[in-house]
Design an enzyme around this catalytic site. Structure first.
Site, PDB file in Angstrom:
ATOM      1  N   ASP A   1       0.859  -1.179   0.000  1.00 23.49           N
ATOM      2  CA  ASP A   1       0.000   0.000   0.000  1.00 23.49           C
ATOM      3  C   ASP A   1       0.889   1.219   0.000  1.00 23.49           C
ATOM      4  O   ASP A   1       1.819   1.301   0.789  1.00 23.49           O
ATOM      5  CB  ASP A   1      -0.871  -0.001   1.264  1.00 23.49           C
ATOM      6  CG  ASP A   1      -2.219  -0.592   0.984  1.00 23.49           C
ATOM      7  OD1 ASP A   1      -2.711  -0.409  -0.143  1.00 23.49           O
ATOM      8  OD2 ASP A   1      -2.774  -1.242   1.887  1.00 23.49           O
TER       9      ASP A   1
ATOM     10  N   ASP B   1     -15.289  13.607   5.818  1.00 21.54           N
ATOM     11  CA  ASP B   1     -14.089  12.795   5.624  1.00 21.54           C
ATOM     12  C   ASP B   1     -13.263  12.851   6.902  1.00 21.54           C
ATOM     13  O   ASP B   1     -12.630  13.856   7.204  1.00 21.54           O
ATOM     14  CB  ASP B   1     -13.295  13.357   4.435  1.00 21.54           C
ATOM     15  CG  ASP B   1     -12.080  12.515   4.117  1.00 21.54           C
ATOM     16  OD1 ASP B   1     -11.803  11.565   4.889  1.00 21.54           O
ATOM     17  OD2 ASP B   1     -11.421  12.801   3.114  1.00 21.54           O
TER      18      ASP B   1
ATOM     19  N   THR C   1     -16.384   4.864  -3.139  1.00 21.30           N
ATOM     20  CA  THR C   1     -16.704   6.057  -3.936  1.00 21.30           C
ATOM     21  C   THR C   1     -15.487   6.944  -4.090  1.00 21.30           C
ATOM     22  O   THR C   1     -15.347   7.670  -5.043  1.00 21.30           O
ATOM     23  CB  THR C   1     -17.816   6.868  -3.267  1.00 21.30           C
ATOM     24  OG1 THR C   1     -17.362   7.238  -1.958  1.00 21.30           O
ATOM     25  CG2 THR C   1     -19.096   6.051  -3.140  1.00 21.30           C
TER      26      THR C   1
ATOM     27  N   SER D   1     -15.962  12.456  -0.793  1.00 17.04           N
ATOM     28  CA  SER D   1     -16.859  12.814   0.302  1.00 17.04           C
ATOM     29  C   SER D   1     -17.474  14.161  -0.057  1.00 17.04           C
ATOM     30  O   SER D   1     -17.115  14.772  -1.064  1.00 17.04           O
ATOM     31  CB  SER D   1     -16.068  12.908   1.615  1.00 17.04           C
ATOM     32  OG  SER D   1     -15.148  13.977   1.521  1.00 17.04           O
TER      33      SER D   1
ATOM     34  N   LYS E   1     -15.695  16.466  -3.014  1.00 14.38           N
ATOM     35  CA  LYS E   1     -14.243  16.522  -3.092  1.00 14.38           C
ATOM     36  C   LYS E   1     -13.794  15.070  -3.189  1.00 14.38           C
ATOM     37  O   LYS E   1     -14.334  14.198  -2.480  1.00 14.38           O
ATOM     38  CB  LYS E   1     -13.697  17.184  -1.834  1.00 14.38           C
ATOM     39  CG  LYS E   1     -12.247  16.976  -1.552  1.00 14.38           C
ATOM     40  CD  LYS E   1     -11.997  16.442  -0.141  1.00 14.38           C
ATOM     41  CE  LYS E   1     -12.048  14.926  -0.081  1.00 14.38           C
ATOM     42  NZ  LYS E   1     -11.922  14.369   1.225  1.00 14.38           N
TER      43      LYS E   1
ATOM     44  N   ASP F   1      -4.905  -3.302   6.750  1.00 15.67           N
ATOM     45  CA  ASP F   1      -5.420  -3.066   8.090  1.00 15.67           C
ATOM     46  C   ASP F   1      -6.918  -2.819   8.104  1.00 15.67           C
ATOM     47  O   ASP F   1      -7.583  -3.063   9.085  1.00 15.67           O
ATOM     48  CB  ASP F   1      -4.661  -1.908   8.760  1.00 15.67           C
ATOM     49  CG  ASP F   1      -4.620  -0.671   7.890  1.00 15.67           C
ATOM     50  OD1 ASP F   1      -5.250  -0.691   6.798  1.00 15.67           O
ATOM     51  OD2 ASP F   1      -3.975   0.308   8.286  1.00 15.67           O
TER      52      ASP F   1
ATOM     53  N   ASP G   1      -9.776  -4.237   3.291  1.00 16.71           N
ATOM     54  CA  ASP G   1      -8.693  -5.100   2.856  1.00 16.71           C
ATOM     55  C   ASP G   1      -8.987  -6.576   3.098  1.00 16.71           C
ATOM     56  O   ASP G   1      -8.294  -7.438   2.581  1.00 16.71           O
ATOM     57  CB  ASP G   1      -7.400  -4.754   3.608  1.00 16.71           C
ATOM     58  CG  ASP G   1      -6.880  -3.381   3.229  1.00 16.71           C
ATOM     59  OD1 ASP G   1      -7.061  -3.024   2.048  1.00 16.71           O
ATOM     60  OD2 ASP G   1      -6.306  -2.694   4.081  1.00 16.71           O
TER      61      ASP G   1
END
Lengths: 574, 709
Positions: B332, B369, B406, B409, B421, B544, B548
């Site tokens: 990641d 967010d 998506t 937010s 955004k 985490d 995932d």
């Protein structure tokens, strides 16, 4: 050693290297069904398939492949047994040979169906022409084709990915026989006829020699059998003296071509392998291992035979090669072949699974006998029989790759196939069978009266004779050390058992490995993948073969040729 | 670069390591070694079982010799032989028992954090009650205040707190655990340092994920891995081969005695050690791969143990082993390659848009967010002088939370105007769905931000694009080195990021990963993983978040962060207590070390046989074929001393190699060919040479001490 001798060996090596690519490529195209076939031959193939009800497009999984193979050869054993038992009633028997005794007929039938050609009999005094032609010669073709088919099936297993099948036994058998073995044998047979090998259905000839003595000269359809005897890795001669007989091997040139025929398919298959797995370097690596071990053998046998005998040191004897004599150890060797070609022939014959002889191995120095025994004990992977050499070496590859994989911290893989429990189990089983047969049967024969009765010599040499016989049988070689009278009920039966188990208990696990490997996905090569074509792998593989073989047979060899050699060095002979 | 160093508590580990070598452990292991002599237990180790049978057989011969009188050789020779055969078995058992004891001790350290603690449980009526952690059931909610110990594994469902996890990680710096997001997982036994959190317990006492894993480490549920099974097969096959070598030797040696007697014309038959059963037992024991057979179990246990010492708990030995085979690593970007603290660094308005409008819209849209990035936009807007009143969400506005699917937010204003955004492609798609057009100048702005390796976010107001917010992240120190190391180990490194292509490409190039997956959603990540696997590759990944979990479950090695959600931890097959994303390097290394140690000791074991043959074979036939003495290049004192020396060497090498088995053969990222050459030289060639020296030395010592005739 003479320069002519060395040159002869070099010429042989050059010839071998020259045939690999054309023949190996041809075999690959044949078994992959890609080669253009001469129309009349293709029609024969179609006819055979239609007659036998075989659909060449249907492939078999490994159990079906193995079952077909086993059934086919059991039938072959039955037919050959019947032919020998009934030969006195059947045609083509100008010498009126009697029916062969049951135990000898069984031993011979198993011997040729397993590509061993151990001969407890003398051909010219035992078998009719029909038994030789329809029995021995036919089985030589078929057992050879089977060996190649098994090797090809294993190669397919490695090359294919996620495939349920490994080919069709009947198709492989037919195509290898029709398109590979027959053409080569026709050419080789004609060549041998040119060199003086007889090919006739006429009976034996009564001759009066220059000294006025009467002699019966045995002859028969020799050339046709001789060609496949060598090419098939079978090695069962028409005559008892095998390739030492002038009618089987008339000239040094014929001898050279005979050696070439012995190695022909075995070496070519390494290239076939490389081509089929899509990486020719892999094939060359296997060939390099074979060449390395073979060269080591020749490098021991030739000097050992060409050397002076220490026991004669006290006498004023010229033992060196000169214009008038071959020098070295000529006991049991033909004058027309000399020390160099005989040494080469003996190494070729034991390294491959052929077992044809142009000299008496019993009369070689102990160190040479050691090399011959070792050649066979290493599971016949130094070229080996057609097919059996390749699959034998691939078994060692699995072991080497397993060890190497562990040492580099990766689950072992070979050519993209993960080597896991099942492959390891089967490979170890296949590698375990020949030593078990050789050591256990030799041990029994060296203590029971029936075993000791056949010995021609006492001491370590006598033990070497027993060890050689079972090694030759279990490794499906078929050459004899001589000195041992093996045509007894005890030896006929135990040797037949050794040949049968030594052949089929190896082939079945090999086919199982082929099947499970074919089913696997292919892992892509990454930086962590161990290269299996470089010098390091070649050394590792040769080392694995030597260490596994050496550890298995060292004590037995110590009791035989090693003890004899050291005793001879100390001035004791038996 | 020292690849074993990591940001986790090394000093503490060193101390733990020392205490694991303590005398009580050894005593316990010694006791256990005798218990393991029971045939039904010994049977589990086929190679050593053969040795035990041989030792019993030799014992029978001693008894026979005492009753009927000794044969050709002295009883003391038999006794010495038998003692060393038993010692061989005991040494092997000790190796296994010691490794197990260390595993247990290691697990006990962890378990000590999991004692009963008081807990404040929330009752259904909203009140609280004092209970102990033993009584807690999954689903219970507890309140934990600063200074208290968290009573069980669970998830923070309300509040944020700093937690001291040093009890399980050895790392003294406190970590933040908060509700929502991917840092909600807390572990029982850790201490809350500040604030108060509400925790939903996910496992009953002693049944938590961690408890189950500790049980695994303790060896209670240790299963043999496929590779271990394959190796056991090879070792059994070798034992069988040597059985086939040794048993026929008796008749062969008898044959030699017979013909040599008649050859020499002797009246009394010759005898040799070759027909002496205890000697043949000794030969068999020397030949079969006892060294690796004795240490195989210990190597496996030590592998799990090493993982644990790196603060990684593996669910199975298989997972650790698989790690050594990994072809591809998914990293990641955020948190692994970069520090993961992305901060809004600039606002780039489209031509004609006042920068203030962009700042206000961006800050409003970030209300939903709660990720640090989202909050950083608000902070940056305030810092740029935007009045706080303008960015306070109006009553009646509907907040649209950020989600990984998506990737945006926003907020729907009371009049229905949406402000959004998010990732550029997500916003563009969103606007297109609304039938709005996207202005042309936007690509230039995105490219400008991305080319610097920063992450651009688009901000829209209604159907209008206002501009770009630039998020800047910092690369982790020395991340290039760690990635280069992974590549040298033969692994393909793939960076996974939600960033756009250009940003991803810039960072990928900077840190040197082989490839990257940009604009990644959890689904795209899973698809990518499956594609790699269907090409035959083994894939490792770390994760985490709950997002995932599917990919962690799908990956061949799924390393979950202990700080992560419970779902992620359940899905993976390893948990990193330190929650250090670069820990994969250690995991791969431990896996490789595990296989290499097995390979090295197997090679060593088999290579040893060469020297043993040179010692034993001449000794076997000294009575019949004296010429074979020429093979005895070690010039050993006598046939019996030769055989005893070989047996003693064979036994002593086991305890001498226990440290290697426990510590593992060191892995170096050299590439397969060089690694093989190195190990073949050390363990193969070394395995041939060492016993020549060892056996000779033992022989010399025994002669010097007058122990042999």
């Amino acid at each position: 050693m003479t320069w002519q001798g060395c040159a002869q060996i070099a010429v042989f090596a050059a010839l071998i290297v020259a045939v690999i690519v054309p023949l190996g490529g041809y075999i690959a195209r044949i078994v992959e069904g890609q080669a253009p076939i001469w129309r009349p031959l293709a029609a024969v193939e179609r006819g055979i398939f239609r007659l036998a009800g075989i659909d060449p497009a249907t492939e078999q999984g490994w159990p079906q492949y193995a079952l077909a193979l086993l059934m086919f050869h059991l039938a072959g054993i039955l037919v050959l047994y019947g032919l020998q038992r009934l030969q006195n009633l059947l045609p083509f028997n100008p010498q009126g040979m009697d029916a062969v005794s049951p135990d000898l007929a069984l031993n011979t039938a198993v011997s040729f169906a397993t590509n061993t050609s151990w001969q407890s009999y003398a051909g010219e005094t035992t078998l009719s022409y029909l038994s030789q032609m329809a029995g021995i010669t036919v089985q030589s073709f078929l057992s050879c084709a089977t060996g190649v088919a098994v090797a090809v099936a294993l190669v397919r297993g490695i090359a294919r990915r996620s495939a349920p099948t490994i080919g069709n036994f009947w198709v492989d058998l037919t195509r290898i026989t029709l398109y590979v073995l027959l053409p080569v044998c026709i050419v080789a047979g004609l060549f041998l006829v040119w060199r003086g090998v007889p090919q006739t259905l006429g009976g034996y000839v009564d001759a009066t020699t220059i000294e006025g003595a009467h002699q019966v000269l045995a002859r028969g359809p020799v050339a046709s059998q001789e060609a496949i005897k060598l090419l098939s890795g079978d090695g069962g001669g028409f005559f008892n003296a095998n390739s030492a007989h002038p009618f089987e091997n008339p000239t040094a040139l014929a001898g050279m071509i005979e050696m070439l025929l012995i190695f022909l398919i075995g070496v070519a298959l390494t290239y076939t392998f490389g081509r089929m797995v899509g990486d020719r370097r892999q094939g060359w690596a296997l060939f390099a291992v074979m060449a390395l071990l073979f060269a080591a053998g020749v490098a021991v046998v030739y000097p050992s035979e060409a050397a002076r005998n220490r026991s004669f040191a006290a006498f004023d004897i010229d033992q060196l090669a000169g214009p008038l004599q071959a020098g070295g150890n000529m006991e049991g060797k033909e004058v027309r072949f000399g020390v160099a070609q005989s040494s080469l022939f003996a190494t070729v014959s034991t390294a491959s699974s052929d077992g044809a002889v142009d000299s008496m191995h019993d009369s070689y120095r102990p160190l040479s006998g050691l090399v011959m025994l070792a050649n066979m004990m290493l599971d016949e992977v130094i070229v080996g029989g057609p097919g059996s050499g390749l699959f034998g070496l691939l078994l060692f590859v699995l072991v080497a790759v397993f060890a190497a994989g562990l040492m580099t911290g990766r689950t072992p893989e070979y050519l993209g196939k993960k080597i896991e429990g099942n492959e390891v189990k089967m490979a170890m089983l296949a590698l375990l069978v020949p030593p078990a047969l050789i050591l256990c049967l030799s041990a029994v024969a060296s203590v029971v009266p029936a075993g000791l009765a056949g010995l021609g010599n006492a001491g370590p040499h006598g033990f070497s004779e027993i060890l050689y016989a079972y090694t030759s049988a279990a490794a499906t070689n078929g050459s004899a050390f001589a000195g041992l009278n093996a045509n007894t009920l005890f030896y006929n039966l135990t040797l037949a058992a050794a040949m049968f188990a030594g052949r089929f208990l190896v082939i079945v696990p090999v086919l199982c490995i082929a099947g499970t490997l074919a089913e696997k996905r292919r892992v892509p090569v990454s930086a962590g993948t161990l290269p299996t074509h470089g010098l390091q792998f070649i050394v590792l593989l040769a080392g694995t073969v030597l260490i596994v073989g050496g550890l298995t047979f060292f004590p037995a060899l110590a009791l035989g040729p090693v003890a004899e050699h050291l005793a001879m060095q100390a001035g004791t002979a038996y | 670069m020292d690849i074993t160093s990591g940001p986790y508590g090394r000093d503490r580990k060193a101390a733990r390591w020392r205490e694991l070598f303590s005398a009580p452990l050894a005593m316990e292991a010694v006791k256990q070694s005798f218990v393991m002599l029971r045939p039904d237990i010994q049977w589990q180790n086929p190679v050593m079982f053969v040795v035990e049978v041989g030792a019993v057989l030799t014992l029978a011969f001693i008894v026979r010799a005492l009753l009927v009188g000794a044969a050709a050789f002295s009883v003391s020779y038999f006794v010495a032989l038998d003692i060393w055969l038993w010692l061989t078995v005991l040494f092997a058992n000790f190796a296994t028992a010691f490794a197990e004891a260390r595993g247990r001790a290691q697990a006990a350290v962890l378990r000590s954090t999991r004692v009963s603690t008081p807990a404040l449980r929330l009752r259904a009526d909203g009140g609280t009650e004092r209970v102990t952690s033993i009584e807690l059931q999954p689903g219970d909610q507890v309140l934990v205040t600063a200074g208290e110990v968290i009573p069980g594994d669970g998830e923070v469902i309300d509040g944020v707190a700093s937690v001291d996890e040093s009890a399980i990680t050895g790392e003294s710096a406190p970590v933040i655990r908060e509700a929502g997001g991917d840092r909600s997982g807390v572990t029982g036994g850790t201490t809350v340092l500040s604030d108060r959190i509400r925790v939903r317990i996910v496992a009953g006492f002693g049944e938590s994920f961690l408890d189950r894993m500790i049980a695994l480490v303790e060896g209670a549920v240790r299963q043999r891995t496929p590779n271990e099974i394959a190796l056991t097969l090879v070792l059994t096959a070798f034992s069988l081969i040597f059985l086939i070598v040794v048993v026929p030797l008796w008749p062969m040696a008898y044959n030699a005695e017979q013909y040599m007697t008649s050859y020499l014309g002797l009246s009394t038959p010759l005898t040799s050690l070759g027909t002496d059963v205890p000697t043949l037992v000794a030969l068999l024991v020397c030949l079969i791969p006892t060294t690796i057979g004795a240490l195989l179990a210990a190597i496996g246990i030590a592998g799990m143990d090493r993982a644990l010492r790196a603060n990684i708990i593996a669910k199975s030995g298989r997972a650790v082993e698989t790690a050594g085979d990994i072809d591809t690593v998914l990293l990641d970007k955020t948190g692994t390659i970069t520090l993961g603290a992305r901060r809004a660094s600039a606002f780039l308005p489209l031509a004609g848009v006042p920068v203030r409008d962009l700042q206000v819209a961006a800050a409003l849209a970030s209300a939903g967010d709660r990720t640090p990035e989202g909050q950083s936009i608000v902070t940056a807007a305030l810092a740029a002088g935007t009045p706080a009143a303008q960015i306070a969400a109006a009553p009646g506005a509907e907040v649209i939370e950020f989600s990984a699917q998506t990737r945006m937010s926003g907020v729907d204003l009371p009049d229905g105007t949406p402000i959004r955004k998010g990732a550029p492609d997500a916003i563009v798609d969103y606007l297109r769905q609304r039938g709005a057009s996207v202005p042309g100048g936007i690509e230039g702005l995105i490219a400008e931000a991305a080319a610097g390796g920063a992450t651009p976010l688009l901000v829209s107001h209604g159907n209008r694009v206002l501009g770009v917010v630039v998020l800047q992240d910092t690369l982790k120190p020395n991340i290039e080195g760690r990635i280069a190391l992974l590549r040298r180990m033969g692994l393909r490194t793939i960076m996974i990021t939600g960033d756009n292509r250009l940003t991803a490409a810039t960072i990928a190039k900077r840190v040197g990963v082989d490839d990257f997956l940009s604009e990644a959603t959890p689904e795209a990540k899973l698809r990518f993983l499956r594609a790699e696997q269907s090409a035959g590759k083994l894939v490792a990944m770390m994760g985490d978040g709950t997002n995932d979990a599917p990919a962690l479950a799908q990956a061949d090695v799924g390393l979950a962060m202990n700080s992560g959600t419970q779902a992620a931890k359940e899905a993976g097959n390893m948990v990193d207590l330190d929650s250090d994303p670069t820990k994969l390097i250690e995991v791969v290394e431990i896996g490789k070390q595990l296989l290499m140690t097995r390979g090295a000791l197997t090679t060593f074991s088999i290579a040893n046989d060469v020297a043993k043959y040179f010692a034993i074979v001449p000794a076997l036939f000294a009575g019949t074929l004296p010429w074979l003495k020429a093979i005895d290049i070690m010039h050993l004192h006598s046939p019996t001393s030769a055989i005893l020396s070989a047996v003693i060497f064979n036994a002593l090498i086991i305890p001498l190699l226990i440290p290697v088995a426990l510590k593992g053969v060191r892995y170096r990222p050299l590439g397969a060919d060089a690694l093989l050459r190195r190990n073949l030289l050390v363990w193969g060639l070394g395995g041939v040479i060492v016993p020549f020296i060892g056996i000779k030395l033992i022989d010399v010592v025994m002669v010097a001490l007058h122990l042999v005739a």
